[in-house]
Design a protein around this motif. Structure first.
Motif, PDB file in Angstrom:
ATOM      1  N   MET A  12       0.851  -1.175   0.000  1.00 37.04           N
ATOM      2  CA  MET A  12       0.000   0.000   0.000  1.00 37.04           C
ATOM      3  C   MET A  12       0.892   1.231   0.000  1.00 37.04           C
ATOM      4  N   ASN A  13       0.631   2.123  -0.910  1.00 37.46           N
ATOM      5  CA  ASN A  13       1.350   3.389  -0.962  1.00 37.46           C
ATOM      6  C   ASN A  13       0.521   4.467  -0.286  1.00 37.46           C
ATOM      7  N   LEU A  14       1.138   5.122   0.681  1.00 36.51           N
ATOM      8  CA  LEU A  14       0.495   6.215   1.390  1.00 36.51           C
ATOM      9  C   LEU A  14       1.280   7.487   1.113  1.00 36.51           C
ATOM     10  N   HIS A  15       0.586   8.564   0.867  1.00 40.97           N
ATOM     11  CA  HIS A  15       1.224   9.842   0.555  1.00 40.97           C
ATOM     12  C   HIS A  15       0.906  10.845   1.657  1.00 40.97           C
ATOM     13  N   GLU A  75       0.716  14.667   2.693  1.00 41.82           N
ATOM     14  CA  GLU A  75       0.622  16.009   2.135  1.00 41.82           C
ATOM     15  C   GLU A  75       0.716  17.013   3.270  1.00 41.82           C
ATOM     16  N   ILE A 124      -2.770  12.175   5.369  1.00 41.58           N
ATOM     17  CA  ILE A 124      -2.612  11.022   4.480  1.00 41.58           C
ATOM     18  C   ILE A 124      -3.971  10.791   3.825  1.00 41.58           C
ATOM     19  N   PRO A 125      -4.134  11.242   2.577  1.00 45.21           N
ATOM     20  CA  PRO A 125      -5.444  11.171   1.911  1.00 45.21           C
ATOM     21  C   PRO A 125      -6.014   9.755   1.805  1.00 45.21           C
ATOM     22  N   GLU A 126      -5.155   8.745   1.710  1.00 47.17           N
ATOM     23  CA  GLU A 126      -5.628   7.370   1.565  1.00 47.17           C
ATOM     24  C   GLU A 126      -6.270   6.827   2.849  1.00 47.17           C
ATOM     25  N   LEU A 127      -6.071   7.523   3.968  1.00 46.90           N
ATOM     26  CA  LEU A 127      -6.675   7.122   5.241  1.00 46.90           C
ATOM     27  C   LEU A 127      -7.542   8.273   5.749  1.00 46.90           C
ATOM     28  N   PRO A 128      -8.827   8.266   5.431  1.00 44.52           N
ATOM     29  CA  PRO A 128      -9.699   9.358   5.860  1.00 44.52           C
ATOM     30  C   PRO A 128      -9.557   9.632   7.359  1.00 44.52           C
ATOM     31  N   ALA A 161      -1.050   6.797  11.247  1.00 50.29           N
ATOM     32  CA  ALA A 161      -1.340   5.879  10.138  1.00 50.29           C
ATOM     33  C   ALA A 161      -0.998   4.439  10.520  1.00 50.29           C
TER      34      ALA A 161
END
Length: 71
Positions: A1-4, A6, A19-23, A43
């Motif tokens: 899983m790639n987490l970004h 910002e 981290i947009p992938e984890l609301p 995260a």
């Protein structure tokens, strides 16, 4: 899983890391590094809890930064 991760700096000087992938994975810090450290720890806790509950399978994690680079 790639987490970004910002980043954004508030007018009062605080930093937000998200981290947009984890609301909901959003943390503040006095510096960009502090905000990054906090959101990465959050995260990992979220993913560990989901794994413990059987909601997700084990997988490798890659955290990448976006926006301003950490100094």
């Amino acid at each position: 899983m790639n987490l970004h991760v910002e980043y954004e700096q508030e007018e009062d000087g605080r930093w937000i890391a998200e981290i947009p992938e984890l609301p909901g994975a959003l943390c503040y810090g006095a510096s960009q590094v502090e905000a990054a450290t906090r959101v990465e720890a959050l995260a990992l806790r979220v993913l560990a809890e989901r794994r413990d509950k059987g909601e997700i399978a084990a997988f490798p994690i890659n955290l990448e930064t976006a926006g301003n680079a950490l100094a």
